[in-house]
Design a protein around this motif. Structure first.
Motif, PDB file in Angstrom:
ATOM      1  N   CYS A 141     -29.407  47.648  33.255  1.00  0.00           N
ATOM      2  CA  CYS A 141     -27.860  47.418  33.231  1.00  0.00           C
ATOM      3  C   CYS A 141     -27.086  48.502  34.113  1.00  0.00           C
ATOM      4  O   CYS A 141     -25.868  47.948  34.720  1.00  0.00           O
ATOM      5  CB  CYS A 141     -27.287  46.908  31.871  1.00  0.00           C
ATOM      6  SG  CYS A 141     -26.761  48.196  30.913  1.00  0.00           S
ATOM      7  N   ARG A 142     -27.277  49.448  33.795  1.00  0.00           N
ATOM      8  CA  ARG A 142     -26.416  50.715  34.290  1.00  0.00           C
ATOM      9  C   ARG A 142     -25.042  50.837  33.937  1.00  0.00           C
ATOM     10  O   ARG A 142     -24.531  51.565  34.547  1.00  0.00           O
ATOM     11  CB  ARG A 142     -26.713  50.615  35.778  1.00  0.00           C
ATOM     12  CG  ARG A 142     -28.209  50.540  36.442  1.00  0.00           C
ATOM     13  CD  ARG A 142     -28.212  50.393  37.816  1.00  0.00           C
ATOM     14  NE  ARG A 142     -29.641  50.586  38.342  1.00  0.00           N
ATOM     15  CZ  ARG A 142     -29.908  51.245  39.224  1.00  0.00           C
ATOM     16  NH1 ARG A 142     -29.375  52.313  39.684  1.00  0.00           N
ATOM     17  NH2 ARG A 142     -31.420  51.283  39.491  1.00  0.00           N
ATOM     18  N   CYS A 149     -28.376  56.120  28.249  1.00  0.00           N
ATOM     19  CA  CYS A 149     -29.579  55.640  27.333  1.00  0.00           C
ATOM     20  C   CYS A 149     -30.841  56.253  27.727  1.00  0.00           C
ATOM     21  O   CYS A 149     -31.700  56.179  26.976  1.00  0.00           O
ATOM     22  CB  CYS A 149     -29.665  54.191  27.477  1.00  0.00           C
ATOM     23  SG  CYS A 149     -30.277  53.581  29.013  1.00  0.00           S
ATOM     24  N   LEU A 179     -32.933  50.930  32.053  1.00  0.00           N
ATOM     25  CA  LEU A 179     -32.197  50.868  33.204  1.00  0.00           C
ATOM     26  C   LEU A 179     -31.764  49.662  34.089  1.00  0.00           C
ATOM     27  O   LEU A 179     -31.911  49.670  35.101  1.00  0.00           O
ATOM     28  CB  LEU A 179     -32.878  51.932  34.184  1.00  0.00           C
ATOM     29  CG  LEU A 179     -32.943  53.469  33.445  1.00  0.00           C
ATOM     30  CD1 LEU A 179     -33.151  54.596  34.520  1.00  0.00           C
ATOM     31  CD2 LEU A 179     -31.726  53.829  32.691  1.00  0.00           C
ATOM     32  N   CYS A 238     -28.476  47.029  28.141  1.00  0.00           N
ATOM     33  CA  CYS A 238     -29.924  46.846  28.093  1.00  0.00           C
ATOM     34  C   CYS A 238     -30.665  47.665  27.139  1.00  0.00           C
ATOM     35  O   CYS A 238     -32.053  47.297  26.816  1.00  0.00           O
ATOM     36  CB  CYS A 238     -30.617  46.988  29.463  1.00  0.00           C
ATOM     37  SG  CYS A 238     -30.647  48.743  30.003  1.00  0.00           S
ATOM     38  N   TYR A 239     -30.250  48.524  26.619  1.00  0.00           N
ATOM     39  CA  TYR A 239     -30.971  49.656  25.546  1.00  0.00           C
ATOM     40  C   TYR A 239     -31.096  49.012  24.334  1.00  0.00           C
ATOM     41  O   TYR A 239     -30.119  48.630  23.569  1.00  0.00           O
ATOM     42  CB  TYR A 239     -30.175  50.963  25.661  1.00  0.00           C
ATOM     43  CG  TYR A 239     -30.936  52.192  24.726  1.00  0.00           C
ATOM     44  CD1 TYR A 239     -31.943  52.371  25.179  1.00  0.00           C
ATOM     45  CD2 TYR A 239     -30.412  52.462  23.548  1.00  0.00           C
ATOM     46  CE1 TYR A 239     -32.846  53.340  24.294  1.00  0.00           C
ATOM     47  CE2 TYR A 239     -31.163  53.071  22.725  1.00  0.00           C
ATOM     48  CZ  TYR A 239     -32.285  53.810  23.210  1.00  0.00           C
ATOM     49  OH  TYR A 239     -32.920  54.540  22.353  1.00  0.00           O
ATOM     50  N   CYS A 245     -24.078  52.050  31.315  1.00  0.00           N
ATOM     51  CA  CYS A 245     -23.887  53.043  30.398  1.00  0.00           C
ATOM     52  C   CYS A 245     -23.801  54.520  31.115  1.00  0.00           C
ATOM     53  O   CYS A 245     -23.819  55.451  30.430  1.00  0.00           O
ATOM     54  CB  CYS A 245     -25.313  53.278  29.415  1.00  0.00           C
ATOM     55  SG  CYS A 245     -26.858  53.740  30.317  1.00  0.00           S
ATOM     56  N   ALA A 257     -23.100  49.647  26.594  1.00  0.00           N
ATOM     57  CA  ALA A 257     -24.492  49.623  27.008  1.00  0.00           C
ATOM     58  C   ALA A 257     -25.018  48.439  26.781  1.00  0.00           C
ATOM     59  O   ALA A 257     -24.583  47.842  25.630  1.00  0.00           O
ATOM     60  CB  ALA A 257     -25.318  50.649  26.386  1.00  0.00           C
TER      61      ALA A 257
HETATM   62  S1  FES Z   1     -27.841  50.652  28.579  1.00  0.00           S
HETATM   63 FE1  FES Z   1     -28.480  49.712  30.460  1.00  0.00          FE
HETATM   64  S2  FES Z   1     -28.921  51.283  31.694  1.00  0.00           S
HETATM   65 FE2  FES Z   1     -28.502  52.289  29.877  1.00  0.00          FE
END
Ligand code: FES
Ligand code: SF4
Ligand code: SF4
Ligand code: SF4
Ligand code: SF4
Ligand code: SF4
Lengths: 830, 205
Positions: A47-48, A62, A45, A36-37, A50, A34
């Motif tokens: 980076c996607r 996330c 959302l 971006c969380y 996760c 993960a």
């Molecule tokens: S951590 Fe980036 S989309 Fe879930």
């Protein structure tokens, strides 16, 4: 919320219902990639990466909430392909400059690229010009930025400045063929990334924010770095010293990163301060104000002997609350053994306030902490310049607005653009100074359970209610008939002719109307805005957890005693949870440990305070003492936690313990006193070395221990005084005793990055409306004294109250104030 | 995190520990016994015999060091050198710190800063030759082919800690520009046939 069981990769785990899958996994040491969380902030959302499969469906860990019985797989072939492609996309046009990059060694892009084994690249796009920019204390290199938006998120959801945003990148669109050939999420993620970089919300050149540096801390790559730290050291050369920030009562967990100064000079030096940004957010003082150590001190025997002589002569010890619990305990022991009077007005004021509060609440300490403020959805702050007095309280306030869709009321005489900017659901009520009592009565009136509240108070509150006639403008719909001329073509003759038709129309019209409404005299006394009641009922629609923050203006108020009792009543008879901001770093600890005296004697030892013989950690006194970053010991925070801190730097001189030993107390180390801190005050008999100082993967704070909130005998007397309506400041300009953000004491001001000259802070509005200008030298005089200072324009305050700081030792601001933080003064140009 | 290191309060002082050594003889008799044992064990004569045998063979290979010195192979790992770029003569070291990180004897230190052109500049670099074990890891890890082992092996010193500094190791500028700087095919150099093995990154230009 109830506990549920879910299965991740075959492992059964327990978690809260509605918890994000990612957090549940992390709490159980299951790894899901993960980027971006940020814990405690909203999922973006961006980076996607996760992606996981929950009950056969692909979801983002996330932001997907756990449901009972969920079956989760963290890795499938499609997911692996997505992840691999996402990492390849991140590496497209990423400069190969790890060699000089400040993030190298702790870079999430490096880590994930290796973790996912990205060894070749399949995608390409033309790069655009992305030159590095200096934003003042932060340096932004868009070339390295992966647009994860963590910086934007933390600034908005946690800090509240909302100074960063995404701005267009100006890049070509992605090659059309990728839409077909790439995994779906990777493509979508790239499509978004390709359109943006990070920019400032206001202006272009300089970051105009409260300069906490949290954006740079959370940045997973080297895109945002502290300008001062750039290229100074590689991450792995630094040794991490777990500590507790010594600047304010928030007591944030930090780590001092130390290394030798240079090849020539092997003395250790602090290079930067780091934090566990998922669980604790620092302010600029904690982050940049780290080099306040007392340097080059040796054991000066002559001074030590003089100090002992002074202690023989003295009958008073005057000190400030920027000391550890152990030191406070030593002072108390000295008092017990040798009869010194202990003078610390600021802690004594807080101590008295707590005592009065206890008389009704029946507990030694306020019931809540900032964690509960984070979790609340209706927060009220009274009597504190929130962003200056305790930045973490401000973050908690903001975080509850953003994450819980909460609302807040900020009662303070000085309008604060930062607080007002926290969101639409924050109302700032800028009452006149000395009206804090009215605020608390208002809270009682609005929120207390009137059935339970002592009758006398209910009847007293009734008095303020009445009705009044107000003129409101209403919009009403009215039907009117209008004649319209029309040209029609006669079908037969083909001629045009004009006919007049009548049409009916509804128009809205504004009318003024007199209506009778409920009035509340308390609101008028506070000068609350007209729409207060409407706004409040809107705010309260969803509110179910309430938090009240009380600050130092209340402790120093002439009617502090009554205010303290009102606080206790609010806590007792309303849904509000109460937290008080201790004035300085360890005010709470000092006020629990020391018996403080009112009157000083004839000969005083000053410890970081004025005296006839002074011990000083600033290096300005007769005998040097170690600063807080050179000491080990414990500090008591606003969260009622006794936090350990370790010595980051060597100190060769004498410390308070040496003096105490020479005066007959016996203890080899300062921290031997940790286990002797008074248990009857809520401390525990724990050895310093047994105190932990970390956060778990779950985000649980495992630091020191929590003070026990012990019961206190009460006499069931819940009477409070009526509002003293005569209280008002004398005519004249109003001056408030408060520090600008990032300054707390002479210690913050000693540091290289924060050092500045103080002055009289005036808002831009004030300067525009008066004939004062920035840079003017003025004298500020009150009945107690006079001061010559320079005017500084401060865009982080508003309104017509000037502010004097306490951090600059060259400005003895406190001499102008009796106790209360506001005073009327005359300000004259020199 | 483990707090053990912080619970040791002798920070900055040496943490000595004693090693197991067989007891020294104390009494005169014991000392005498040891001398006698060592003298008559006969090892001495083994050595003497070898010398005598070679002498009679008249086949002596002794190099008259320091008057004579043998040539050193290019892969020999002696005192480090810092290379410059050909033609421009710019220092190759970018201050990435990898050599410092990998060094098993922890004998490399460097100071870096941001220079006027916002580039990372190495202001000083030192190796404690008294600690260096000449393992070559630093040369191998260097991504810039900056640090290499030269052929200078005479580094006896009166002190245990002795340092070589950046300017001692750097190739003089004129040598680099005039193309006299030696490149080493050995430690730290790119392995042969790298061109064929490299995976190409697609470009959109
Ligand atoms: S951590 Fe980036 S989309 Fe879930
Ligand atoms: S951001 Fe990370 S991957 Fe990029 S150059 Fe810096 S260390 Fe390397
Ligand atoms: S600057 Fe850093 S934190 Fe902000 S979007 Fe870029 S990579 Fe993410
Ligand atoms: S000054 Fe206060 S809020 Fe800022 S880092 Fe230190 S303890 Fe935290
Ligand atoms: S040769 Fe080995 S021991 Fe010597 S500096 Fe290089 S890495 Fe360190
Ligand atoms: S590894 Fe090479 S480039 Fe990096 S610091 Fe060492 S000598 Fe310089």
């Amino acid at each position: 919320m109830s506990m549920i069981t879910i299965t991740i990769d075959g492992q059964k785990i327990e978690t809260q219902e509605g918890e994000f899958i990612l957090n549940a996994a992390r709490a159980n040491s299951i790894f899901i990639p993960a980027i971006c969380y940020l814990t405690r902030c909203s999922p973006t959302l961006a980076c996607r990466i996760c992606l996981v499969e929950a009950d056969g469906k692909q979801v983002y860990a996330c932001n997907a909430k756990a449901k009972a019985g969920m079956e989760i797989t963290t890795s499938t072939d499609t997911i692996e392909q997505e992840r691999r492609s996402i990492m390849e996309v991140y590496d497209v046009n990423h400069p190969l400059q790890c060699g000089v990059c400040d993030q190298s060694g702790e870079c999430e892009l490096q880590n994930y690229t290796l973790e996912l084994g990205v060894d070749s690249q399949s995608y390409a796009i033309k790069d655009v010009e992305r030159a590095a920019i200096d934003w003042g204390h932060i340096h932004y290199d868009p070339g390295l930025c992966i647009v994860c938006e963590r910086c934007v998120t933390v600034c908005k959801d946690m800090i509240g400045d909302t100074s960063l945003k995404t701005v267009p990148r100006g890049s070509d669109p992605l090659d059309a063929s990728y839409k077909e050939s790439m995994p779906k999420d990777a493509y979508a993620m790239w499509n978004k990334l390709n359109k943006s970089v990070i920019g400032l919300t206001s202006g272009e050149a300089m970051l105009d924010c409260t300069s906490c540096g949290e954006c740079a801390a959370v940045c997973p790559v080297g895109a945002l770095v502290d300008t001062e730290f750039m290229y100074k050291s590689n991450a792995w050369e630094l040794r991490q010293i777990p500590a507790t920030c010594g600047h304010c009562s928030a007591g944030c967990q930090i780590s001092y990163d130390v290394k030798h100064e240079s090849i020539e000079n092997s003395r250790e030096k602090i290079y930067r301060v780091m934090n566990e940004w998922n669980y604790v957010s620092l302010c600029g003082a904690g982050r940049y104000g780290f080099d306040y150590e007392n340097r080059d001190v040796n054991k000066d025997e002559a001074a030590f002997t003089k100090a002992l002589e002074a202690f023989q002569k003295a009958d008073t010890i005057r000190f400030t609350s920027t000391i550890t619990n152990e030191e406070a305990f030593m002072l108390q022991r000295l008092k017990e053994e040798r009869g010194y009077r202990l003078i610390n007005h600021e802690a004594r004021t807080f101590q008295n306030f707590l005592r009065e509060y206890s008389a009704i609440s029946g507990t030694a300490l306020y019931g809540s902490d900032l964690k509960e403020t984070h979790d609340a959805n209706f927060v009220v702050s009274v009597g504190t310049a929130l962003k200056s007095d305790n930045p973490n309280a401000r973050y908690a306030f903001n975080n509850s607005m953003k994450m819980n869709k909460g609302a807040g009321l900020y009662f303070h005489p000085v309008p604060d653009p930062v607080i007002e900017g926290l969101g639409k659901n924050v109302m700032s009520i800028n009452h006149a100074p000395l009206q804090e009592e009215v605020v608390l009565y208002l809270i009682l009136d609005l929120f207390a359970d009137k059935e339970q509240l002592p009758e006398a108070i209910t009847t007293y509150l009734e008095r303020f209610h009445g009705t009044k006639t107000v003129t409101v403008t209403e919009t009403i719909k009215e039907e009117v008939v209008e004649s319209v001329a029309k040209i029609v073509v006669d079908e037969e003759s083909g001629e045009e002719k004009e006919i007049v038709e009548e049409v009916k129309k509804t128009v809205s019209k504004k009318v003024e109307k007199e209506v009778e409404v409920q009035s509340n005299a308390l609101l008028e006394m506070l000068g609350a805005p007209e729409n207060f009641n409407d706004a409040l009922s809107k705010y309260l629609k969803k509110a179910d957890t309430f938090s009240l923050i009380i600050g130092p203006d209340c402790y120093t108020h002439p009617n502090a005693k009554n205010i303290a009792r009102l606080c206790a009543l609010i806590e007792k008879y309303s849904a509000f949870k109460l937290v008080m901001i201790p004035t300085l770093t360890n005010t709470l600890g000092v006020s629990l440990i020391c018996d403080l005296d009112e009157e000083a004697g004839s000969y005083a030892i000053g410890y970081n305070a004025p005296g006839d013989f002074t011990l000083s950690a600033l290096g300005e006194g007769d005998l040097d003492m170690p600063a807080l970053n050179q000491q080990e010991g414990t500090l008591t925070s606003i969260n009622k936690r006794v936090n350990p801190t370790n010595a980051a730097l060597d100190y060769e001189g004498y410390e308070l313990n040496d003096l105490c030993n020479a005066l007959g107390l016996e203890s080899e180390l300062t921290v031997d006193y940790t286990q002797r801190l008074p248990i009857e005050k809520g401390f525990q008999a724990q050895k310093f070395d047994d105190l932990p100082n970390h956060y778990t993967n779950e985000g649980v704070e495992v630091r020191g221990y929590l003070l026990e909130n012990r019961g206190v005998k009460t006499d069931n007397d819940e009477r409070v005084d009526a509002i003293n309506t005569d209280l008002a400041l004398k005519e004249g300009s109003i001056v408030y005793l408060v520090n600008p953000v990032r300054q707390f004491t002479a210690f913050t001001n000693k540091t290289e990055q924060l050092h500045t000259d103080g002055g009289l802070y005036m808002s831009e509005t004030y300067l525009n409306e008066s004939d004062f200008n920035e840079g003017d030298t003025v004298t500020v005089s009150t009945s107690l004294g006079e001061l010559t200072v320079t005017i500084i324009s401060d865009n982080k305050i508003d309104g017509a109250i000037a502010c004097l700081p306490t951090f600059d030792n060259n400005i003895n601001s406190e001499a102008l104030f009796s106790a209360y933080r506001f005073t009327s003064a005359s300000i004259k140009k020199v | 995190m483990s707090m053990e290191q912080f619970q040791d309060r002798n920070v900055g002082k040496q943490n000595y520990f004693t090693v197991d050594i067989e007891d020294y003889p104390v009494t005169g008799m014991d000392k005498f016994r040891r001398v006698a044992k060592r003298t008559f064990r006969g090892e001495l004569f083994v050595g003497l015999w070898v010398v005598l045998r070679e002498m009679f063979k008249f086949d002596i290979h002794t190099v008259q060091y320091p008057k004579e010195k043998l040539p050193i192979g290019p892969r020999y790992r002696a005192i480090h050198q810092m290379q410059r770029l050909w033609e421009s003569g710019t220092e190759r070291c970018i201050g990435c710190g990898l050599c410092e990180k990998i060094c098993i004897s922890d004998c490399i230190r460097m100071d870096t800063r941001i220079d006027e052109n916002s580039r990372k500049e190495v202001t000083e670099y030192s190796i404690n030759l008294g600690r260096c074990i000449f393992c070559g890891y630093c040369a191998e890890v260097c991504p810039e082919l900056a640090i290499v082992h030269g052929g200078e092996y005479e580094n006896a010193s009166e002190q245990r800690a002795h340092f070589t500094l950046y300017e001692d190791m750097l190739t003089p500028v004129d040598e680099a520009i005039s193309g006299k700087q030696k490149e080493f095919p050995g430690f730290g150099a790119i392995t042969p046939y790298e061109d064929e093995r490299v995976k190409k990154t697609p470009l959109a230009y």
